[in-house]
Design an enzyme around this catalytic site. Structure first.
Site, mmCIF file in Angstrom:
data_model
loop_
_atom_site.group_PDB
_atom_site.id
_atom_site.type_symbol
_atom_site.label_atom_id
_atom_site.label_comp_id
_atom_site.label_asym_id
_atom_site.label_seq_id
_atom_site.Cartn_x
_atom_site.Cartn_y
_atom_site.Cartn_z
ATOM 1 N N ARG A 61 55.412 57.617 -22.956
ATOM 2 C CA ARG A 61 55.485 58.466 -24.143
ATOM 3 C C ARG A 61 54.402 58.175 -25.172
ATOM 4 O O ARG A 61 53.756 59.097 -25.680
ATOM 5 C CB ARG A 61 56.859 58.340 -24.827
ATOM 6 N N THR A 62 54.206 56.909 -25.506
ATOM 7 C CA THR A 62 53.259 56.612 -26.588
ATOM 8 C C THR A 62 51.860 57.027 -26.184
ATOM 9 O O THR A 62 51.154 57.721 -26.932
ATOM 10 C CB THR A 62 53.302 55.107 -26.938
ATOM 11 N N LYS A 90 37.707 41.481 -15.607
ATOM 12 C CA LYS A 90 36.595 40.527 -15.399
ATOM 13 C C LYS A 90 36.644 39.400 -16.417
ATOM 14 O O LYS A 90 35.744 38.576 -16.477
ATOM 15 C CB LYS A 90 35.258 41.256 -15.522
ATOM 16 N N ARG A 111 47.950 49.030 -27.504
ATOM 17 C CA ARG A 111 49.217 48.372 -27.117
ATOM 18 C C ARG A 111 48.860 47.090 -26.386
ATOM 19 O O ARG A 111 48.047 47.100 -25.452
ATOM 20 C CB ARG A 111 50.060 49.264 -26.220
ATOM 21 N N HIS A 139 56.446 48.288 -33.553
ATOM 22 C CA HIS A 139 55.983 49.543 -32.955
ATOM 23 C C HIS A 139 56.063 50.576 -34.076
ATOM 24 O O HIS A 139 56.944 51.438 -34.090
ATOM 25 C CB HIS A 139 56.893 49.902 -31.782
#
Ligand code: ASP
Length: 303
Positions: A61-62, A90, A111, A139
């Site tokens: 969703r986000t 890497k 995130r 959040h």
């Protein structure tokens, strides 16, 4: 980088969304008014602008709602939803990845599993950073859309009783939403097993704590359910509990109660409740699109 140079309260949210602590009630009213407007009128004020979606943890969703919000506003998105396929695999540091993306994007939606990630990113970035979830911290954009959902479902926020249930310890959406609700005249109730109680830093005088939804179901305007954040729980904790909202609960709940969940659900709300008009979790996602559009317009300077 070990030193966190950015202090969240010193930074305006238009420069970086780190925590809900940065938002005042007038800020929220403005964002919600813009969200109301964008829900019905389509303009493309962000033509020529771009954001980077930088996700070190899974998201449906986000990430997709920021993508949809930006493109509906006329802008474009650099999607890095699976960092394992980027130079992160890497060994590139978060700081270097941020410095790279700021060369191409006007804002970065981040995130990350590290609670300090947003502040680390802000400390090196020349473009706005938007916290899309920092570990078990916060959040903030989810909390804004949750609050907007409450307002849309009930018409007002003041005077409501809000019950939060589930993993209140590790659930970042609960942390952000509980703080945001303190700006309003709201009674908060928390339902959780002992091991997953809300951390004391989020508690205020007058809060009520329960272990059984039965004790509060008949007397709440909102039930906000969360899943157990299994990926964040250190091995030894006993998470063997089952917090499911049942049809029997719904039969005892108010006719205008709104049932919310930040999703994903993993059994807390059976699909048989989806057709109950009080089940607001899919509307909640749609409202999230409008709120994220409003945030992007405010941060990226759209009309
Ligand atoms: N989607 C929300 C989050 O990213 C809730 C969850 O994952 O349980 O925090």
């Amino acid at each position: 980088m070990d030193t966190i140079v950015a202090s969240r309260m010193d930074i305006p949210w238009r420069r970086a969304v780190i925590s809900v602590d940065q938002f005042s009630k007038p800020d929220i009213s403005d964002i919600f008014a813009t969200a109301d407007r964008l829900a019905v009128s389509r303009t493309m004020p962000l033509g020529g602008k771009s954001i980077a979606n930088l996700f070190y943890e899974p998201s449906t969703r986000t990430s997709s709602s920021f993508y949809a919000a930006m493109t509906k506003l006329g802008g474009s998105v650099i999607p890095i939803n699976e960092v394992n396929y980027s130079s992160v695999s890497k060994g590139e540091t978060l700081e270097d990845t941020i410095r790279t993306l700021e060369c191409y994007a006007d804002a970065i939606v981040l995130r990350h599993y590290d609670d300090n990630a947003t502040e680390r990113a802000v400390s090196v970035s020349s473009v706005p950073i938007i916290n899309a979830g920092n570990g078990s911290g916060e959040h903030p954009t989810q909390a804004l859309l949750d609050l907007y959902t409450i307002q849309r479902e009930h018409g007002a926020i003041d005077g409501l009783t809000v019950t939060m249930m589930g993993d209140l310890k590790y659930g970042r959406t609960v942390h952000s939403l509980s703080k945001l609700l303190r700006l309003y005249d709201v009674k908060l109730r928390f339902v959780a097993p002992e091991a997953l109680r809300l951390p004391s830093e989020y508690h205020r005088d007058g809060d009520e704590e329960y272990v059984d939804l039965d004790d509060v179901i008949a007397d709440t305007d909102i039930i906000y359910v969360t899943r157990v954040q299994k990926e964040r729980i250190p091995g030894a904790i006993d998470i063997d509990f089952n917090y499911v909202v049942t049809p029997e609960h719904m039969a005892r709940a108010r006719g205008d109660m709104a049932l919310m969940h930040p999703m994903p659900r993993v059994g807390e709300i059976p699909t048989s409740l989806d057709t109950d008009p009080r089940s607001a979790y899919f509307r909640q996602m749609r409202y999230g699109l409008y709120v994220r559009m409003a945030l992007l317009v405010a941060m990226l300077g759209g009309a």
